[in-house]
Design an enzyme around this catalytic site. Structure first.
Site, PDB file in Angstrom:
ATOM      1  N   THR A  13      10.747  -0.749 101.666  1.00 43.57           N
ATOM      2  CA  THR A  13       9.938  -1.543 100.740  1.00 43.57           C
ATOM      3  C   THR A  13       9.409  -2.804 101.404  1.00 43.57           C
ATOM      4  OG1 THR A  13      11.125  -0.721  98.804  1.00 43.57           O
ATOM      5  CG2 THR A  13       9.983  -2.808  98.554  1.00 43.57           C
ATOM      6  N   SER A  60      14.312   4.546 103.493  1.00 45.80           N
ATOM      7  CA  SER A  60      15.680   4.794 103.970  1.00 45.80           C
ATOM      8  C   SER A  60      16.357   5.957 103.266  1.00 45.80           C
ATOM      9  CB  SER A  60      16.529   3.531 103.839  1.00 45.80           C
ATOM     10  OG  SER A  60      16.715   3.164 102.491  1.00 45.80           O
ATOM     11  N   THR A  93      15.939  -0.400 101.219  1.00 43.38           N
ATOM     12  CA  THR A  93      17.160  -0.801 100.508  1.00 43.38           C
ATOM     13  C   THR A  93      17.987   0.369  99.993  1.00 43.38           C
ATOM     14  OG1 THR A  93      15.925  -1.017  98.431  1.00 43.38           O
ATOM     15  CG2 THR A  93      16.167  -3.000  99.786  1.00 43.38           C
ATOM     16  N   ASP A  94      17.410   1.581  99.916  1.00 41.06           N
ATOM     17  CA  ASP A  94      18.132   2.697  99.305  1.00 41.06           C
ATOM     18  C   ASP A  94      19.451   2.988 100.005  1.00 41.06           C
ATOM     19  OD1 ASP A  94      16.177   2.937  97.446  1.00 41.06           O
ATOM     20  OD2 ASP A  94      15.548   4.954  97.996  1.00 41.06           O
TER      21      ASP A  94
END
Length: 329
Positions: A13, A60, A93-94
């Site tokens: 992101t 990610s 961030t995942d």
């Protein structure tokens, strides 16, 4: 004298772009290069001497074991260079918590490594990425960050990679640690208030330089009325282990016990975890782990337990030693 910080871009992101400035959750991911991200934050020039490279460009959620190994190897080579004082990785961030924990356990350096992402793309009306990255470089440049392993910086907080998890799909304060952050970034100054308690980096038996592959471990998420065939599917996939993200304190439904026992007989290590998000899974509490030759995670989130088990199985197969690792790392 300014620190020399290497920046590795991997997408996410923080490298995204929305169609309008109010698109904070719907946007194209991983389309902005790390050089473009850095050029949009002129204040960074006063913080450190920066060198940047684009190693990967993906969300990610697409990170697989080969990407972990590639990233870890590249960071290790950078840390071995005398002129590099620290490394910052921009990351989606995942799965940032999984990547950071893998690095936390496998890098052999006292130099700071900071993984950073954002919940909003740079194109948003009030993006969090620029300040997150600014703070990450501050943290990586600080002598106070040495020896703390891999860190995750987000929303003015500094978290240890072992504990931090993503807790929201969109909130800026998504990243939480069950025991709180190690510290904060306040007015351009990293302030630490506690140290990582568990062994990491130089104190672990795993070195990224010695790992060329990782055994596969699956996670099965428990729910009411779960079909035991879900466990059988992982067993039949010929993985090396199963992390069972159980309800409560690692509780296993009666009709699932047999499937997990079959998995263990087939050679898979079975680890009881909890889907609750915090707390300790007690050995021989909800299930007779000694009798079944199962393991428990202690306080690890299921996705962190998967990373640890994959690494543990590169060196060890004895259940007692594997359990010791869950209580140490």
């Amino acid at each position: 004298m300014k620190a020399n910080i290497a920046i590795i871009g991997t997408g996410g992101t923080i490298a995204g772009r929305g169609e309008s400035s109010v698109n904070t959750s719907a946007y194209a991911c991983s389309v902005v290069s790390v050089d473009e991200i850095l050029s949009g934050i002129p204040e960074l020039a006063s913080l450190a001497n920066l060198q940047a490279e684009q190693l990967l460009q993906m969300g990610s959620e697409n990170f697989a074991t080969e990407h972990l190994l590639l990233l870890g190897s590249r960071i290790s080579r950078l840390l071995q260079q005398d002129h590099v004082d620290g490394v910052v990785v921009t990351h989606g961030t995942d799965t940032i918590d999984e990547t950071a924990y893998f690095l936390h356990l496998t890098l052999k350096s006292m130099k700071p490594v900071v993984v950073v992402g954002s919940m909003r793309p740079p194109s948003a009306l009030s993006p969090d990425g620029p300040l997150n990255l600014y703070n990450a470089i501050l943290v990586a440049s600080s002598p106070a960050s040495r020896g703390k392993g891999t860190l995750v910086v987000s929303n003015d907080e500094i978290h240890t990679a072992r504990d931090v998890v993503k807790t929201s799909t969109f909130k800026l304060e998504s990243f939480r640690s069950p025991y709180g952050p190690l510290g904060y970034v306040v007015e351009g100054m990293p302030r630490y208030y506690r140290e990582p308690a568990r062994s990491h980096t130089l104190e672990t038996p795993w070195s990224i330089e010695e790992i060329d592959r990782l055994p596969e471990v699956g996670i099965v998420y428990a729910h009411g009325g779960i079909d035991a065939g879900m466990v059988d599917a992982v067993t039949n996939a010929r993985m090396s282990g199963i992390v069972y993200a159980a309800t409560g304190n690692g509780n296993v439904a009666e009709h699932v016990v047999g499937a997990l026992l079959r998995a263990r007989r087939e050679g898979l290590h079975v680890v009881r975890a909890s889907r609750t998000g915090s707390g300790v899974v007690i050995r021989n509490g909800a299930q007779p782990d000694d009798k079944y030759d199962w393991l428990v995670v202690d306080d690890q989130a299921p996705q962190k337990a998967r990373i640890l088990l994959m690494l543990a199985l590169t060196r060890e197969a004895r259940s007692a030693e594997l359990q010791r690792m869950f209580h140490r790392y």
